[in-house]
Design a protein around this motif. Sequence first.
Motif, PDB file in Angstrom:
ATOM      1  N   ARG A  43       6.971  -4.064   6.329  1.00  0.00           N
ATOM      2  CA  ARG A  43       6.866  -2.610   6.358  1.00  0.00           C
ATOM      3  C   ARG A  43       5.431  -2.102   6.272  1.00  0.00           C
ATOM      4  N   HIS A  44       4.541  -2.887   5.654  1.00  0.00           N
ATOM      5  CA  HIS A  44       3.220  -2.348   5.323  1.00  0.00           C
ATOM      6  C   HIS A  44       2.058  -2.966   6.078  1.00  0.00           C
ATOM      7  N   ASP A  47       0.260  -0.877   9.003  1.00  0.00           N
ATOM      8  CA  ASP A  47      -0.430   0.310   8.480  1.00  0.00           C
ATOM      9  C   ASP A  47      -1.692  -0.078   7.723  1.00  0.00           C
ATOM     10  N   GLU A  50      -4.550  -1.304   9.972  1.00  0.00           N
ATOM     11  CA  GLU A  50      -5.169  -0.172  10.669  1.00  0.00           C
ATOM     12  C   GLU A  50      -6.025   0.653   9.714  1.00  0.00           C
ATOM     13  N   ALA A  51      -5.525   0.868   8.498  1.00  0.00           N
ATOM     14  CA  ALA A  51      -6.256   1.676   7.521  1.00  0.00           C
ATOM     15  C   ALA A  51      -7.555   0.991   7.096  1.00  0.00           C
ATOM     16  N   THR A  92       1.899  -1.437  -2.972  1.00  0.00           N
ATOM     17  CA  THR A  92       1.294  -0.682  -1.875  1.00  0.00           C
ATOM     18  C   THR A  92       1.312   0.798  -2.207  1.00  0.00           C
ATOM     19  N   ILE A  94       1.547   4.429  -0.766  1.00  0.00           N
ATOM     20  CA  ILE A  94       2.026   5.149   0.415  1.00  0.00           C
ATOM     21  C   ILE A  94       1.600   6.603   0.332  1.00  0.00           C
ATOM     22  N   ARG A  98       1.647  11.417   5.165  1.00  0.00           N
ATOM     23  CA  ARG A  98       1.490  10.669   6.410  1.00  0.00           C
ATOM     24  C   ARG A  98       2.646   9.703   6.659  1.00  0.00           C
ATOM     25  N   LYS A 100       2.445   6.672   5.526  1.00  0.00           N
ATOM     26  CA  LYS A 100       1.711   5.462   5.879  1.00  0.00           C
ATOM     27  C   LYS A 100       1.208   4.747   4.629  1.00  0.00           C
ATOM     28  N   ALA A 101       1.135   3.418   4.710  1.00  0.00           N
ATOM     29  CA  ALA A 101       0.504   2.626   3.667  1.00  0.00           C
ATOM     30  C   ALA A 101      -1.003   2.729   3.835  1.00  0.00           C
ATOM     31  N   VAL A 102      -1.712   3.020   2.734  1.00  0.00           N
ATOM     32  CA  VAL A 102      -3.151   3.268   2.829  1.00  0.00           C
ATOM     33  C   VAL A 102      -3.975   2.411   1.863  1.00  0.00           C
ATOM     34  N   SER A 125      -8.270   1.781   1.228  1.00  0.00           N
ATOM     35  CA  SER A 125      -8.862   2.012   2.541  1.00  0.00           C
ATOM     36  C   SER A 125      -9.638   3.333   2.551  1.00  0.00           C
TER      37      SER A 125
END
Length: 237
Positions: A43-44, A47, A50-51, A92, A94, A98, A100-102, A125
């Motif tokens: 799931r993470h 993200d 990318e972060a 993680t 979230i 968003r 999104k995981a950051v 991130s």
Amino acid sequence: MANTNEYKQPIGEPVNDWTPRERPARIAIDGAHCRIEPLDVERHAADLFEAYGRASDGSDWTYLFVEPFSDFVTFRDYLNKAQASADPLHYTVIDTARGKAVGTLALMRIEPVHGVIEVGSVTFSPLLKRTRISTEAQYLLMRYAFDQLGYRRYEWKCDSLNAPSRKTAQRLGFQFEGIFRQAIVYKGRNRDTAWYAIIDQDWPLVKLAFERWLADDNFDADGVQRASLEKIRSSLV
């Protein structure tokens, strides 16, 4: 007056009715602006990759035990190992707006018998650093350790040369306890470790300061804080 034993020696204060604490669980913790949930590679991973890739260079990884990841396969392998670990236990962060995981952080060096636990492996991130969410994420995990699990001591350790980490620890309310010289060898170099901690006696004031700082009325229409966390905490003393 210090407590003494039958030999007139000074001894520590009694800890009445103490029992070992439970170990932290793989649970989700919801806040107003973020959610902390157990690291889940499926799931993470995308993200997070990318972060972290938004950083302009690899300086965020200098004081971590791993180097930046240039490819997704290697990063995913690292996360698989992290997910399987019970100590450190990785969570993680979230960003709920968003979805999104950051970033990630972990509870580690877990000592239920003594009620001691450490927050570490903080890997935030650019989407998370210096945001309201980053502070809330730290607060949520700290509150879980003290209020739900009943730990007595919550630690923060870092390379003594890591000025940003040391500044963050003090901002969050940790008290500096000293330098452990030549504590670790990592990445082929020495680390003198700076130790910080919050204990259960500190927690009520630290918690109240977090809650007042995180309150909506402490931020203007542009999301800028009206009072710093340190200023709020100082006003409560």
